[in-house]
Design a protein around this motif. Sequence first.
Motif, mmCIF file in Angstrom:
data_model
loop_
_atom_site.group_PDB
_atom_site.id
_atom_site.type_symbol
_atom_site.label_atom_id
_atom_site.label_comp_id
_atom_site.label_asym_id
_atom_site.label_seq_id
_atom_site.Cartn_x
_atom_site.Cartn_y
_atom_site.Cartn_z
ATOM 1 N N GLY A 340 0.730 -1.144 -0.044
ATOM 2 C CA GLY A 340 0.112 0.077 0.007
ATOM 3 C C GLY A 340 0.711 1.392 -0.033
ATOM 4 O O GLY A 340 1.940 1.053 -0.545
ATOM 5 N N THR A 366 3.691 -0.590 13.230
ATOM 6 C CA THR A 366 2.506 -1.036 12.084
ATOM 7 C C THR A 366 2.319 -2.431 12.122
ATOM 8 O O THR A 366 1.348 -2.878 12.190
ATOM 9 N N ARG A 383 -5.261 -5.990 6.484
ATOM 10 C CA ARG A 383 -4.723 -5.761 5.003
ATOM 11 C C ARG A 383 -3.963 -4.336 5.115
ATOM 12 O O ARG A 383 -3.121 -4.100 4.467
ATOM 13 N N THR A 384 -4.615 -3.310 5.580
ATOM 14 C CA THR A 384 -4.071 -1.946 5.665
ATOM 15 C C THR A 384 -2.690 -2.014 6.516
ATOM 16 O O THR A 384 -1.795 -1.508 5.789
ATOM 17 N N GLN A 388 0.788 -1.455 4.357
ATOM 18 C CA GLN A 388 1.808 -0.123 4.937
ATOM 19 C C GLN A 388 3.128 -0.952 5.110
ATOM 20 O O GLN A 388 4.211 -0.258 4.806
#
Length: 471
Positions: A340, A366, A383-384, A388
């Motif tokens: 992403g 993260t 997923r985010t 990242q």
Amino acid sequence: MTLHLHDSAAGAVREFAPLVPGQVGIYVCGATPQGSPHLGHVRAQVVFDVLRRWLVRSGYEVTLVRNVTDIDDKILAKAAEAGTEWWAHAYRFEREFSAAYAALGVLPPTVEPRATGHVPEMVELIQRLVERGHAYAAADGSGDVYFDVRSWPAYGELTHQRLDDMEPAADADPRGKRDPRDFALWKGAKPGEPATASWATPWGRGRPGWHLECSAMAGRYLGPRFDVHGGGLDLRFPHHENEQAQSRAAGDGFANFWMHNHFVTMSGEKMSKSLGNVLGVPHLLETHRAVVLRYYLVSGHYRTHLEHSENSLVEAEAAYSRLEGLLRRAAERVGGLAAGEVPAAFAAAMDDDLATPAALAVLHETARAGNSALAAGDEAALRTAAGQLRAGLDVLGLDPFAEPWASQTTGSDAARTALDVLVRARLEDRATARATKDFATADAVRDSLKSAGIVIEDTPTGARWALEGEQ
């Protein structure tokens, strides 16, 4: 955000703006292949590989030139000791350097010129300097040509030194020099040297001086003025100081930014062949994953020294495994993971003079958010976070799902695979015991795995395992 980089010439961090909008030209001093590469050699290439990756991620088109100094006094001496041709000696170790760079995920340069392939450009540069009154042929008939440091008032501006405070240049017999600090642009052929190690010039047969080589190759591929010149801190003087002086005296603007990475040290001393504390990359790769070596090299800020110890690589393995482990568990849970956007705090750290320690701290945070999402069953958040994390690791050259890591099977990878087979067999024993309500046996299996540092997680699709600290 605006990228800020430390400019060695200015002695301060300043805003980076390319000379041509959208395009960046970088020249990095590469190998003088007299022997095998060690971590100190490779650190510079990893540092400027990260810079290149960040610039590309930021939307720039990057031309990166990394030279090979394949003719040099030390190469001639080492080849003579080994009883081999100098060019064969140089090419043997050039291949070792290339293999070490590739092993640690350093992207190939746009071009990798060899000094021996650019003698015409060097001769032309000397002629310009002679015509401008900044160079002279030695009067002793040696065939040497020197840069006249007193003819260039700005000499010393890169390293902020006064000429009268400098040591003599120890690159040639001082008897032919007007000033002992004058440095060799061209070295006349000497009795006993290989005939193949000399080229015909207006001043007689000989070979180029080290400093001249880089100036000529930088100009050939990047033009008279370019954005960034980089290399190890030990190159600032005399190499880079002399490069800048001769290029600017010849009428070229040369480098707009100078960037230097610090050393890898052992027991507080710079890693070098002369100190006998070299850790060769091929040797380290026998016991450590290449991606872990790269993680270690980017874990410190490029302008600070890295103190090497065996424990530092153990810590790097544990830290990288936490990031890698989250991505692999996320891929198992949600399938394919697309990279992403990098986290905003990661971008801010990278724009702040490539602050990779801060950038890695953001990625670990993260990963922790991803682990929380995994435990909560929040696939969207997982997923985010994973996307990242992949994006940030890609900038640092550490994405386990990208090459060269995705298709590698190292000794450590093989060990992990073998461990997975053994652990899964024990998990099957546990599942069988639970199915027959033999909970004492099931608990004993779990406890034995836990004592070995293996953590079990029961999920709707079955039991999963991870090394302690990875979850």
